[in-house]
Design a protein around this motif. Structure first.
Motif, PDB file in Angstrom:
ATOM      1  N   LYS A 194      10.430   5.924   5.892  1.00  0.00           N
ATOM      2  CA  LYS A 194       9.834   5.628   4.595  1.00  0.00           C
ATOM      3  C   LYS A 194      10.848   5.911   3.489  1.00  0.00           C
ATOM      4  O   LYS A 194      11.526   6.929   3.499  1.00  0.00           O
ATOM      5  N   THR A 195      10.969   4.971   2.541  1.00  0.00           N
ATOM      6  CA  THR A 195      11.829   5.190   1.383  1.00  0.00           C
ATOM      7  C   THR A 195      11.008   5.019   0.111  1.00  0.00           C
ATOM      8  O   THR A 195       9.992   4.311   0.104  1.00  0.00           O
ATOM      9  N   GLU A 196      11.451   5.647  -0.943  1.00  0.00           N
ATOM     10  CA  GLU A 196      10.729   5.560  -2.213  1.00  0.00           C
ATOM     11  C   GLU A 196      10.710   4.122  -2.728  1.00  0.00           C
ATOM     12  O   GLU A 196       9.700   3.656  -3.271  1.00  0.00           O
ATOM     13  N   ALA A 197      11.808   3.392  -2.539  1.00  0.00           N
ATOM     14  CA  ALA A 197      11.890   2.016  -3.032  1.00  0.00           C
ATOM     15  C   ALA A 197      10.880   1.112  -2.329  1.00  0.00           C
ATOM     16  O   ALA A 197      10.179   0.317  -2.979  1.00  0.00           O
ATOM     17  N   ILE A 198      10.804   1.219  -0.998  1.00  0.00           N
ATOM     18  CA  ILE A 198       9.860   0.386  -0.242  1.00  0.00           C
ATOM     19  C   ILE A 198       8.429   0.779  -0.566  1.00  0.00           C
ATOM     20  O   ILE A 198       7.556  -0.084  -0.761  1.00  0.00           O
ATOM     21  N   ASP A 199       8.162   2.068  -0.645  1.00  0.00           N
ATOM     22  CA  ASP A 199       6.813   2.535  -0.949  1.00  0.00           C
ATOM     23  C   ASP A 199       6.374   2.064  -2.337  1.00  0.00           C
ATOM     24  O   ASP A 199       5.225   1.621  -2.526  1.00  0.00           O
ATOM     25  N   SER A 200       7.275   2.115  -3.295  1.00  0.00           N
ATOM     26  CA  SER A 200       6.954   1.664  -4.662  1.00  0.00           C
ATOM     27  C   SER A 200       6.694   0.171  -4.700  1.00  0.00           C
ATOM     28  O   SER A 200       5.781  -0.298  -5.401  1.00  0.00           O
ATOM     29  N   LEU A 201       7.471  -0.596  -3.935  1.00  0.00           N
ATOM     30  CA  LEU A 201       7.279  -2.045  -3.888  1.00  0.00           C
ATOM     31  C   LEU A 201       5.900  -2.383  -3.328  1.00  0.00           C
ATOM     32  O   LEU A 201       5.186  -3.238  -3.883  1.00  0.00           O
ATOM     33  N   ILE A 202       5.507  -1.710  -2.259  1.00  0.00           N
ATOM     34  CA  ILE A 202       4.207  -1.983  -1.638  1.00  0.00           C
ATOM     35  C   ILE A 202       3.070  -1.624  -2.599  1.00  0.00           C
ATOM     36  O   ILE A 202       2.115  -2.396  -2.767  1.00  0.00           O
ATOM     37  N   ARG A 203       3.184  -0.482  -3.267  1.00  0.00           N
ATOM     38  CA  ARG A 203       2.125  -0.082  -4.202  1.00  0.00           C
ATOM     39  C   ARG A 203       2.060  -1.030  -5.401  1.00  0.00           C
ATOM     40  O   ARG A 203       0.980  -1.317  -5.935  1.00  0.00           O
ATOM     41  N   GLU A 204       3.196  -1.546  -5.813  1.00  0.00           N
ATOM     42  CA  GLU A 204       3.229  -2.533  -6.894  1.00  0.00           C
ATOM     43  C   GLU A 204       2.505  -3.816  -6.469  1.00  0.00           C
ATOM     44  O   GLU A 204       1.726  -4.393  -7.240  1.00  0.00           O
ATOM     45  N   LYS A 205       2.734  -4.247  -5.214  1.00  0.00           N
ATOM     46  CA  LYS A 205       2.095  -5.456  -4.714  1.00  0.00           C
ATOM     47  C   LYS A 205       0.586  -5.259  -4.546  1.00  0.00           C
ATOM     48  O   LYS A 205      -0.205  -6.175  -4.807  1.00  0.00           O
ATOM     49  N   ILE A 206       0.173  -4.075  -4.121  1.00  0.00           N
ATOM     50  CA  ILE A 206      -1.259  -3.779  -4.000  1.00  0.00           C
ATOM     51  C   ILE A 206      -1.923  -3.848  -5.374  1.00  0.00           C
ATOM     52  O   ILE A 206      -3.014  -4.409  -5.544  1.00  0.00           O
ATOM     53  N   ALA A 207      -1.253  -3.280  -6.379  1.00  0.00           N
ATOM     54  CA  ALA A 207      -1.797  -3.303  -7.746  1.00  0.00           C
ATOM     55  C   ALA A 207      -1.963  -4.736  -8.242  1.00  0.00           C
ATOM     56  O   ALA A 207      -2.943  -5.060  -8.930  1.00  0.00           O
ATOM     57  N   LYS A 208      -1.031  -5.607  -7.889  1.00  0.00           N
ATOM     58  CA  LYS A 208      -1.133  -7.005  -8.311  1.00  0.00           C
ATOM     59  C   LYS A 208      -2.293  -7.706  -7.611  1.00  0.00           C
ATOM     60  O   LYS A 208      -2.967  -8.558  -8.206  1.00  0.00           O
ATOM     61  N   LEU A 209      -2.544  -7.334  -6.346  1.00  0.00           N
ATOM     62  CA  LEU A 209      -3.693  -7.909  -5.652  1.00  0.00           C
ATOM     63  C   LEU A 209      -4.995  -7.523  -6.340  1.00  0.00           C
ATOM     64  O   LEU A 209      -5.938  -8.325  -6.405  1.00  0.00           O
ATOM     65  N   GLU A 210      -5.042  -6.290  -6.853  1.00  0.00           N
ATOM     66  CA  GLU A 210      -6.262  -5.834  -7.528  1.00  0.00           C
ATOM     67  C   GLU A 210      -6.531  -6.617  -8.812  1.00  0.00           C
ATOM     68  O   GLU A 210      -7.659  -6.670  -9.282  1.00  0.00           O
ATOM     69  N   LYS A 211      -5.503  -7.238  -9.378  1.00  0.00           N
ATOM     70  CA  LYS A 211      -5.710  -8.066 -10.560  1.00  0.00           C
ATOM     71  C   LYS A 211      -6.464  -9.340 -10.199  1.00  0.00           C
ATOM     72  O   LYS A 211      -7.198  -9.890 -11.021  1.00  0.00           O
ATOM     73  N   PHE A 212      -6.261  -9.821  -8.957  1.00  0.00           N
ATOM     74  CA  PHE A 212      -6.978 -11.009  -8.503  1.00  0.00           C
ATOM     75  C   PHE A 212      -8.378 -10.657  -8.014  1.00  0.00           C
ATOM     76  O   PHE A 212      -9.286 -11.484  -8.085  1.00  0.00           O
ATOM     77  N   CYS A 213      -8.536  -9.452  -7.507  1.00  0.00           N
ATOM     78  CA  CYS A 213      -9.840  -9.008  -6.997  1.00  0.00           C
ATOM     79  C   CYS A 213      -9.973  -7.517  -7.278  1.00  0.00           C
ATOM     80  O   CYS A 213      -9.452  -6.688  -6.530  1.00  0.00           O
ATOM     81  N   ASN A 214     -10.662  -7.184  -8.368  1.00  0.00           N
ATOM     82  CA  ASN A 214     -10.741  -5.784  -8.792  1.00  0.00           C
ATOM     83  C   ASN A 214     -11.888  -5.020  -8.133  1.00  0.00           C
ATOM     84  O   ASN A 214     -12.226  -3.921  -8.560  1.00  0.00           O
ATOM     85  N   TYR A 215     -12.482  -5.623  -7.092  1.00  0.00           N
ATOM     86  CA  TYR A 215     -13.563  -4.930  -6.396  1.00  0.00           C
ATOM     87  C   TYR A 215     -13.262  -4.771  -4.908  1.00  0.00           C
ATOM     88  O   TYR A 215     -14.164  -4.698  -4.076  1.00  0.00           O
ATOM     89  N   MET A 216     -11.980  -4.708  -4.561  1.00  0.00           N
ATOM     90  CA  MET A 216     -11.621  -4.451  -3.167  1.00  0.00           C
ATOM     91  C   MET A 216     -12.131  -3.079  -2.736  1.00  0.00           C
ATOM     92  O   MET A 216     -12.067  -2.120  -3.506  1.00  0.00           O
TER      93      MET A 216
END
Length: 206
Positions: free
Chosen positions: A14-36
């Motif tokens: 696990k690296t901080e860069a990869i972990d941050s990228l994944i969390r950023e992508k999850i946050a963007k998904l929540e913009k499309f569906c904020n009731y996951m």
């Protein structure tokens, strides 16, 4: 999100860069569906030295209300040798986004046209382990390739030969390729081998 996102790493550091990228992508998904309800991401090194594609596999599992689930398993098996892990992650989340948008649009009732009026092709071949299949366009009989990541409103694993679909097409390196595939008729018939004629229409086609 009701349950905090879960990220699992297997056979990879696990690296901080990869972990941050994944969390950023999850946050963007929540913009499309904020009731996951939940989102579980697995990053794993599935192969040490594959002949082509990527040694990495990304799995994304998302649940939303009413018992609906989105599952993406992404492991590039052709094309550029050893694409960067960051690129594999971005492609996997793009596939999840397309499915999520299709599902939420369906739930919100924005797609109200009759399926039999929208069905433009029938799934004729599925190669589940390789993650791709072929459609046959009803009007022309043309065969069109599609990849699992092109399926927008359900998981690739749920597809069956004979499903009626609508799709968008582009010209790929190997010929016609579907960029998006949406199932509009879930009835199936494993005997479908060619485009139906006027006297041999697919199930649900009027």
């Amino acid at each position: 999100m009701q349950i905090p996102p879960e990220i699992t790493y297997r056979n990879i550091t696990k690296t901080e860069a990869i972990d941050s990228l994944i969390r950023e992508k999850i946050a963007k998904l929540e913009k499309f569906c904020n009731y996951m309800n939940s989102c579980h991401v697995v990053v794993e090194k599935a192969h040490e030295n594959p002949e082509s594609g990527s040694p990495h596999r990304i799995s994304i599992d998302i649940t939303i209300p009413h018992g609906r689930e989105i599952a993406v398993g992404y492991n590039p098996d052709k094309g550029k040798q050893y694409p960067p892990l960051e690129a594999v992650i971005r492609d996997a989340f793009e596939a999840a986004r397309r499915q999520l948008v299709g599902l939420t649009t369906e739930q919100q009732g924005e797609v109200k046209t009759h399926p039999e009026q929208e069905m433009g092709a029938v799934i004729t071949k599925l190669f589940s382990e390789q993650g791709y299949g072929f459609l046959k366009e009803i009007s022309t009989g043309k065969e069109v390739y599609f990849h699992r990541n092109s399926v927008t409103n359900q998981s690739f694993e749920q597809l069956e030969v004979g499903n009626g679909v609508r799709f968008k097409e582009t010209e790929g390196e190997m010929g016609p390729q579907a960029t998006t595939v949406q199932v509009v008729d879930k009835q199936s018939s494993p005997r479908i081998e060619s485009v139906p004629s006027a006297a041999e229409k697919p199930l649900g086609w009027n």
